[in-house]
Design a protein around this motif. Structure first.
Motif, PDB file in Angstrom:
ATOM      1  N   LYS A  51      -2.460  -7.759   0.812  1.00 38.24           N
ATOM      2  CA  LYS A  51      -2.160  -6.442   1.398  1.00 38.24           C
ATOM      3  C   LYS A  51      -0.645  -6.277   1.553  1.00 38.24           C
ATOM      4  O   LYS A  51      -0.087  -5.218   1.248  1.00 38.24           O
ATOM      5  CB  LYS A  51      -2.849  -6.267   2.737  1.00 38.24           C
ATOM      6  CG  LYS A  51      -2.595  -4.904   3.355  1.00 38.24           C
ATOM      7  CD  LYS A  51      -3.285  -4.738   4.691  1.00 38.24           C
ATOM      8  CE  LYS A  51      -3.015  -3.333   5.198  1.00 38.24           C
ATOM      9  NZ  LYS A  51      -3.135  -3.216   6.609  1.00 38.24           N
ATOM     10  N   GLU A  55       1.634  -3.410  -0.214  1.00 33.87           N
ATOM     11  CA  GLU A  55       2.528  -2.529   0.535  1.00 33.87           C
ATOM     12  C   GLU A  55       3.949  -2.614  -0.008  1.00 33.87           C
ATOM     13  O   GLU A  55       4.625  -1.592  -0.166  1.00 33.87           O
ATOM     14  CB  GLU A  55       2.484  -2.875   2.019  1.00 33.87           C
ATOM     15  CG  GLU A  55       1.170  -2.520   2.669  1.00 33.87           C
ATOM     16  CD  GLU A  55       0.997  -3.092   4.060  1.00 33.87           C
ATOM     17  OE1 GLU A  55       0.109  -2.625   4.767  1.00 33.87           O
ATOM     18  OE2 GLU A  55       1.759  -4.020   4.448  1.00 33.87           O
ATOM     19  N   THR A  74       2.052   8.774   1.344  1.00 38.83           N
ATOM     20  CA  THR A  74       1.815   7.516   2.047  1.00 38.83           C
ATOM     21  C   THR A  74       0.510   7.518   2.839  1.00 38.83           C
ATOM     22  O   THR A  74      -0.126   6.483   2.966  1.00 38.83           O
ATOM     23  CB  THR A  74       2.989   7.175   2.984  1.00 38.83           C
ATOM     24  OG1 THR A  74       3.238   8.280   3.844  1.00 38.83           O
ATOM     25  CG2 THR A  74       4.238   6.836   2.199  1.00 38.83           C
ATOM     26  N   GLU A  78      -2.202   4.588   2.190  1.00 42.32           N
ATOM     27  CA  GLU A  78      -2.733   3.738   3.264  1.00 42.32           C
ATOM     28  C   GLU A  78      -4.250   3.834   3.326  1.00 42.32           C
ATOM     29  O   GLU A  78      -4.936   2.835   3.529  1.00 42.32           O
ATOM     30  CB  GLU A  78      -2.126   4.133   4.615  1.00 42.32           C
ATOM     31  CG  GLU A  78      -0.682   3.719   4.786  1.00 42.32           C
ATOM     32  CD  GLU A  78      -0.504   2.216   4.840  1.00 42.32           C
ATOM     33  OE1 GLU A  78      -1.377   1.510   5.384  1.00 42.32           O
ATOM     34  OE2 GLU A  78       0.532   1.741   4.337  1.00 42.32           O
ATOM     35  N   ASN A  82      -6.729   0.627   2.832  1.00 45.14           N
ATOM     36  CA  ASN A  82      -7.693   0.260   3.869  1.00 45.14           C
ATOM     37  C   ASN A  82      -9.137   0.351   3.378  1.00 45.14           C
ATOM     38  O   ASN A  82      -9.992  -0.387   3.850  1.00 45.14           O
ATOM     39  CB  ASN A  82      -7.487   1.136   5.099  1.00 45.14           C
ATOM     40  CG  ASN A  82      -6.191   0.827   5.797  1.00 45.14           C
ATOM     41  OD1 ASN A  82      -5.708  -0.306   5.745  1.00 45.14           O
ATOM     42  ND2 ASN A  82      -5.600   1.804   6.433  1.00 45.14           N
TER      43      ASN A  82
END
Length: 85
Positions: A51, A55, A74, A78, A82
């Motif tokens: 992760k 990122e 963004t 995200e 997730n």
């Protein structure tokens, strides 16, 4: 993961291939017994590491010359991260 490998993987930069390939291999070799046993924390640690890699990769995308001036969504990114992690 199969969708990504089949359709999106080829869009990665060469430098990013190795990390994705290793992660996909690691996850595909995990047995059910490991997920329900004492090995689960190790799998979870690997997922958290990946992760962080994702990122970082996404932040670097914004610095690529071919994407200059194009804002990243963004919130959507995200949400996608997730969803799979």
């Amino acid at each position: 993961m199969l969708y990504f490998e089949s359709f999106t993987f080829r869009l990665l930069r060469h430098d990013d291939y190795e990390e994705f390939t290793i992660f996909f291999h690691d996850l595909s070799t995990v047995k059910k017994e490991i997920l329900t046993g004492k090995g689960f924390p190790k799998v979870l640690e690997r997922v958290k590491y990946f992760k962080i890699f994702l990122e970082t990769t996404l932040r670097h995308i914004g610095n690529r010359a071919e994407l200059a001036g194009k804002p990243l969504d963004t919130v959507r990114i995200e949400g996608l991260i997730n969803q799979y992690l």
